[in-house]
Enzyme design. Sequence first.
Site, PDB file in Angstrom:
ATOM      1  N   ASP A 104      63.007  37.720  49.752  1.00  0.00           N
ATOM      2  CA  ASP A 104      62.252  37.646  51.025  1.00  0.00           C
ATOM      3  C   ASP A 104      62.495  38.848  51.671  1.00  0.00           C
ATOM      4  O   ASP A 104      63.833  39.454  52.004  1.00  0.00           O
ATOM      5  CB  ASP A 104      63.043  36.588  51.678  1.00  0.00           C
ATOM      6  CG  ASP A 104      62.497  36.253  53.318  1.00  0.00           C
ATOM      7  OD1 ASP A 104      61.546  36.972  53.406  1.00  0.00           O
ATOM      8  OD2 ASP A 104      63.222  35.566  53.974  1.00  0.00           O
ATOM      9  N   ASP A 285      55.216  41.009  54.860  1.00  0.00           N
ATOM     10  CA  ASP A 285      56.274  39.920  54.486  1.00  0.00           C
ATOM     11  C   ASP A 285      55.835  39.344  53.265  1.00  0.00           C
ATOM     12  O   ASP A 285      54.906  38.401  53.167  1.00  0.00           O
ATOM     13  CB  ASP A 285      56.075  39.047  55.856  1.00  0.00           C
ATOM     14  CG  ASP A 285      57.349  38.032  55.549  1.00  0.00           C
ATOM     15  OD1 ASP A 285      58.230  38.133  54.971  1.00  0.00           O
ATOM     16  OD2 ASP A 285      57.127  36.875  56.046  1.00  0.00           O
TER      17      ASP A 285
END
Length: 413
Positions: A104, A285
């Site tokens: 992440d 992201d």
Amino acid sequence: MFPGSSIIATLTLAIAVAANPLVQVRDTPITLSAAKRFNFTGSASLLERDQARVKGLRQLAEAKISGKLNEDAVISTPATNQAVDYVVNVAVGSPATTYSLLVDTGSSNTWVGAGKVYVRTGTSTQTNDRVSVTYGSGSFSGTEFTDTVSLGSSLTIQRQSIGVASRSQGFNGVDGILGIGPVDLTTGTLSPDTSSTVPTVTDNLFSQGVITQNLVAVSFEPTTSLSSTNGELTFGGTDSSKFTGSISFAPITRTSPASEFWGIDQTIRYGASTSILSSTAGIVDTGTTLTLIASDALRRYQTATGAVLDNNTGLLRLTPAQFANLQSLFFTVNGATFELTANAQAWPRSLNTAIGGNTNSVYLIVADLGSNSGEGLDFINGLTFLERFYSVFDTANRRVGLATTSFTHATTN
């Protein structure tokens, strides 16, 4: 490209249930197999899961900026599992226990305990702090430890901060998160030491001399099946075999709240001249599946493409005839333009049923962020964007790099 360095460590992410053995060859990258998950448990659609993440990221940033980052800064969206994510096996302790952690770039704490229980060994040290993080797709809280963490035989970190969850939501099937976002995102995650940041795994690899540049590069590849090699993470440098041409860099945006993440400024154009999104800030992201744009920008995109909203998936839908006329989207970042082709704008058609669609339609991966432009986080270039471009997250120079790849113009979908 970056000059040669003593160690460039690469984590190859393979879509496979079982990880292949670690293989080390002198003077070559170190590879570690992992898994891409299509995790469609629960009733939330792909878009709803991504929008929940957006709300969580936005509220995290705004709470951090206001100095009110604590457990009260929790959004009311129910916890759900991410629909598509990438996991890597990380060894913790000595003797080591291996945990499956989500990769992440939108968060920075590394933690375990959502699935497999943390095993204390002689290298485990409990600190005086508790740790908690709230994500749009879940949350965890627990105790901070420091421990030995290994991402491969030459990627071992001493005294890495590890959150050990006593409570977690929204992380079925994985053990936690490997957070590789900006370190400032860790501010306020510890208690009572709320003012301290927690060095990320990338920070510690660099400070301990394991890698020579404080950066991580990401290579993903589009896929139409659940059983093919998908990409790699490279700590400390870049892998020139994974991109074409040169890497174009953009500084982290100064616009809040995108500036709290791997945020950049960009414009988006459809075809030759149709403006979809004027110059504005957003983020890159790995934890978001779709390519999300502000609601007003999506309306312009929908008009330009002739797409209709599909109620089952929440995505825009085209007929095959409309798809044949779909034009490219052009993302301009710091003077460099990146083309997201018509094929790249389509969800893999062989996976339509996995998201609640039908086999005869084309579903678009450009979707609604959930708010209009002008709010400081107006787009997210998610996994579906990153599958077509090489990306570099450069902590030392506070910048994001993008480059074309052999998949930029592929007709995979």
